[in-house]
Design a protein around this motif. Structure first.
Motif, PDB file in Angstrom:
ATOM      1  N   ARG A 115      50.715   3.984  41.566  1.00 49.34           N
ATOM      2  CA  ARG A 115      49.832   5.088  41.225  1.00 49.34           C
ATOM      3  C   ARG A 115      48.655   5.153  42.300  1.00 49.34           C
ATOM      4  O   ARG A 115      48.173   6.309  42.688  1.00 49.34           O
ATOM      5  CB  ARG A 115      49.044   4.379  39.923  1.00 49.34           C
ATOM      6  CG  ARG A 115      50.153   4.583  38.786  1.00 49.34           C
ATOM      7  CD  ARG A 115      49.666   3.774  37.536  1.00 49.34           C
ATOM      8  NE  ARG A 115      49.495   2.504  37.867  1.00 49.34           N
ATOM      9  CZ  ARG A 115      49.122   1.428  37.090  1.00 49.34           C
ATOM     10  NH1 ARG A 115      48.735   1.963  35.600  1.00 49.34           N
ATOM     11  NH2 ARG A 115      49.048   0.192  37.285  1.00 49.34           N
TER      12      ARG A 115
ATOM     13  N   CYS B  89      51.990  -2.642  32.120  1.00 49.95           N
ATOM     14  CA  CYS B  89      50.878  -2.484  31.241  1.00 49.95           C
ATOM     15  C   CYS B  89      51.111  -2.830  29.708  1.00 49.95           C
ATOM     16  O   CYS B  89      50.680  -2.140  28.788  1.00 49.95           O
ATOM     17  CB  CYS B  89      50.256  -0.875  31.322  1.00 49.95           C
ATOM     18  SG  CYS B  89      49.651  -0.527  32.679  1.00 49.95           S
TER      19      CYS B  89
ATOM     20  N   GLU C 128      48.839  -6.081  28.511  1.00 50.74           N
ATOM     21  CA  GLU C 128      47.451  -5.971  28.414  1.00 50.74           C
ATOM     22  C   GLU C 128      46.538  -5.215  27.269  1.00 50.74           C
ATOM     23  O   GLU C 128      47.378  -4.335  26.922  1.00 50.74           O
ATOM     24  CB  GLU C 128      46.799  -5.114  29.746  1.00 50.74           C
ATOM     25  CG  GLU C 128      47.172  -5.906  31.010  1.00 50.74           C
ATOM     26  CD  GLU C 128      48.656  -6.017  31.596  1.00 50.74           C
ATOM     27  OE1 GLU C 128      49.580  -5.432  30.881  1.00 50.74           O
ATOM     28  OE2 GLU C 128      48.791  -6.558  32.462  1.00 50.74           O
TER      29      GLU C 128
ATOM     30  N   CYS D 267      43.306  -2.747  31.000  1.00 49.95           N
ATOM     31  CA  CYS D 267      44.161  -1.676  31.423  1.00 49.95           C
ATOM     32  C   CYS D 267      43.020  -0.599  32.165  1.00 49.95           C
ATOM     33  O   CYS D 267      43.252  -0.193  33.014  1.00 49.95           O
ATOM     34  CB  CYS D 267      44.815  -0.761  30.427  1.00 49.95           C
ATOM     35  SG  CYS D 267      46.675  -1.021  30.895  1.00 49.95           S
TER      36      CYS D 267
ATOM     37  N   CYS E 174      41.500  -2.453  35.068  1.00 44.91           N
ATOM     38  CA  CYS E 174      42.390  -2.652  36.253  1.00 44.91           C
ATOM     39  C   CYS E 174      42.714  -1.245  36.971  1.00 44.91           C
ATOM     40  O   CYS E 174      42.518  -0.940  38.144  1.00 44.91           O
ATOM     41  CB  CYS E 174      43.858  -3.032  35.576  1.00 44.91           C
ATOM     42  SG  CYS E 174      45.267  -2.767  36.704  1.00 44.91           S
ATOM     43  N   LEU E 175      42.736  -0.153  36.123  1.00 47.38           N
ATOM     44  CA  LEU E 175      42.813   1.228  36.657  1.00 47.38           C
ATOM     45  C   LEU E 175      41.478   1.629  37.454  1.00 47.38           C
ATOM     46  O   LEU E 175      41.311   2.276  38.592  1.00 47.38           O
ATOM     47  CB  LEU E 175      43.170   2.157  35.548  1.00 47.38           C
ATOM     48  CG  LEU E 175      44.701   2.305  35.585  1.00 47.38           C
ATOM     49  CD1 LEU E 175      44.873   3.413  34.419  1.00 47.38           C
ATOM     50  CD2 LEU E 175      45.281   2.707  36.812  1.00 47.38           C
TER      51      LEU E 175
ATOM     52  N   ARG F  89      41.885  -0.135  40.742  1.00 48.26           N
ATOM     53  CA  ARG F  89      42.686   0.478  41.626  1.00 48.26           C
ATOM     54  C   ARG F  89      42.331   1.951  42.293  1.00 48.26           C
ATOM     55  O   ARG F  89      42.587   2.276  43.121  1.00 48.26           O
ATOM     56  CB  ARG F  89      44.174   0.658  40.687  1.00 48.26           C
ATOM     57  CG  ARG F  89      44.793  -0.715  40.424  1.00 48.26           C
ATOM     58  CD  ARG F  89      46.054  -0.247  39.460  1.00 48.26           C
ATOM     59  NE  ARG F  89      46.867  -1.626  39.108  1.00 48.26           N
ATOM     60  CZ  ARG F  89      47.665  -2.010  39.718  1.00 48.26           C
ATOM     61  NH1 ARG F  89      48.016  -1.305  40.812  1.00 48.26           N
ATOM     62  NH2 ARG F  89      48.169  -3.374  39.377  1.00 48.26           N
TER      63      ARG F  89
END
Ligand code: 5AD
Ligand code: FES
Length: 345
Positions: free
Chosen positions: A281, A313, A316, A321, A324-325, A328
């Motif tokens: 991603r 995912c 989670e 999530c 985390c994103l 990221r």
């Protein structure tokens, strides 16, 4: 090498290229210049903003039998589930607190949900969260049904065309399905006034470079607001279980090509891309994608929405999530925004 630079520059300047030029770009190994141009174009339209959509996978029942898909009706190994209206509304409530301003209701083609039920769910979400967009992704329906959902408040609709080549379409789908009807759906949705998303899998069985060019040409005709692509990934309980995964390189090259052909488009860095590679991603965003779609479904059902094997995912909580994103996206040099995230044409 010089040729590749020239094609990428031409795509940047004119948003178009010949079939042969597109085929060259799809398979290049040294994509640095292509990526740079795609990122430049995306900066002009969207800056460093990355939009986020809360994905609610509300049913894994499906009447269809797409040969690639793990929730196909014929997969009797698959345990099935449906979320109630209250469960869906509760996912949206949690999502709103976490900063989501778009909810994507996705499911198999599940006849249990009548048009009345879908309309009721859509209008309830809009009533609870008037500042949010509701996106539906529930497959092929009649124009009348699409109109009813729209009148109930649905703003957007996602329906990937999957492949724009007639012969290839037949190899991926049972006889009961047709590319013609899929296209009819997409043009009906546009005509009704939805913001429409389409797209295709990269590396699906039997796909050729010519098929991918047809996909790009079809998208030029449709001119969708959102374009979702991701690598094909096999699922163990489908007829395509022994086929190879789609290629990371091709998927990233195609994301950059899409950004240059459709500068305004909302292009997600998909879960399938994150499943293919642990940093997929992030690479997608750096190639020109500007949307991420973390999962808001209750953790208890996540593993059951298995379109392909080893989906990420699934363990989670929604908040994990999202966090985390967030990290990221930051690590790639971009910002996750709290915004409804409409298209900028
Ligand atoms: N691998 C990758 N993507 C898949 N999809 C369905 N099955 C698979 C698979 N095995 C994609 C399709 C569909 C979207 C919801 O997920 O493109 O439109
Ligand atoms: Fe879901 Fe990382 S995005 S856990």
């Amino acid at each position: 090498m010089n040729d590749i630079r020239k094609i990428a520059d031409k795509l940047y300047d004119t948003r178009s290229a010949s079939d042969e030029e597109l085929k060259t770009l799809i398979d290049i190994n040294d994509a640095e210049h292509l990526r740079e141009r795609a990122v430049e174009r995306r900066m002009e339209y969207y800056g460093t903003d990355v939009y986020t959509r809360g994905l609610i996978e509300f049913t894994n029942y499906c009447k269809n039998n797409c040969l690639y898909c793990g929730i196909r009706a014929a997969n009797s190994e698959q345990e099935r589930y449906r979320l109630t209206k209250d469960e869906i509304l509760s996912c949206c409530g949690d999502g709103y607190t976490l900063g989501f301003r778009t909810f994507v209701l996705q499911g198999g083609e599940d006849m249990h949900y009548t048009d009345e039920m879908i309309c009721d769910i859509v209008s309830s979400i809009k009533k609870n969260h008037p500042d949010c967009a509701v996106t539906l992704s529930i497959g092929e329906k009649s124009r009348e049904s699409y109109q009813a959902y729209f009148d109930a408040g649905a703003d957007r609709y996602l329906l990937r065309h999957e492949t724009a080549d007639e012969e290839h379409y037949k190899k991926l789908h049972p006889k009961s399905m047709s590319l013609e009807n899929r296209k009819r759906c997409l043009f009906d949705l546009k005509d009704i006034g939805y913001q429409v998303g389409s797209g295709f899998m990269v590396g699906s069985p039997y796909q050729t470079l010519d098929d991918l060019v047809s996909d790009l040409r079809f998208l030029q005709k449709l001119s969708p607001d959102m374009i979702g692509i991701g690598p094909f990934l096999p699922h163990e309980h489908t007829p395509f279980k022994d086929f190879e995964k789609g290629s990371l390189k091709r998927t990233l090259n195609l994301i950059s090509i899409l950004r240059l052909m459709f500068p305004y488009a909302l292009i997600p860095a998909t879960t399938a891309l994150g499943t293919l590679h642990p940093l997929g991603r992030e690479m997608g965003i750096k190639a020109g994608a500007n949307v991420v779609m973390p999962n808001l479904s209750p953790t208890g059902v996540r593993k059951l929405y298995s379109l392909y094997d080893n989906k990420i995912c699934t363990g989670e909580e929604a908040a994990e999530c999202r966090g985390c994103l967030d990290r990221r996206v930051k690590s790639a040099g971009y910002n996750l925004t709290v915004d409804v995230g409409n298209v900028k044409r």
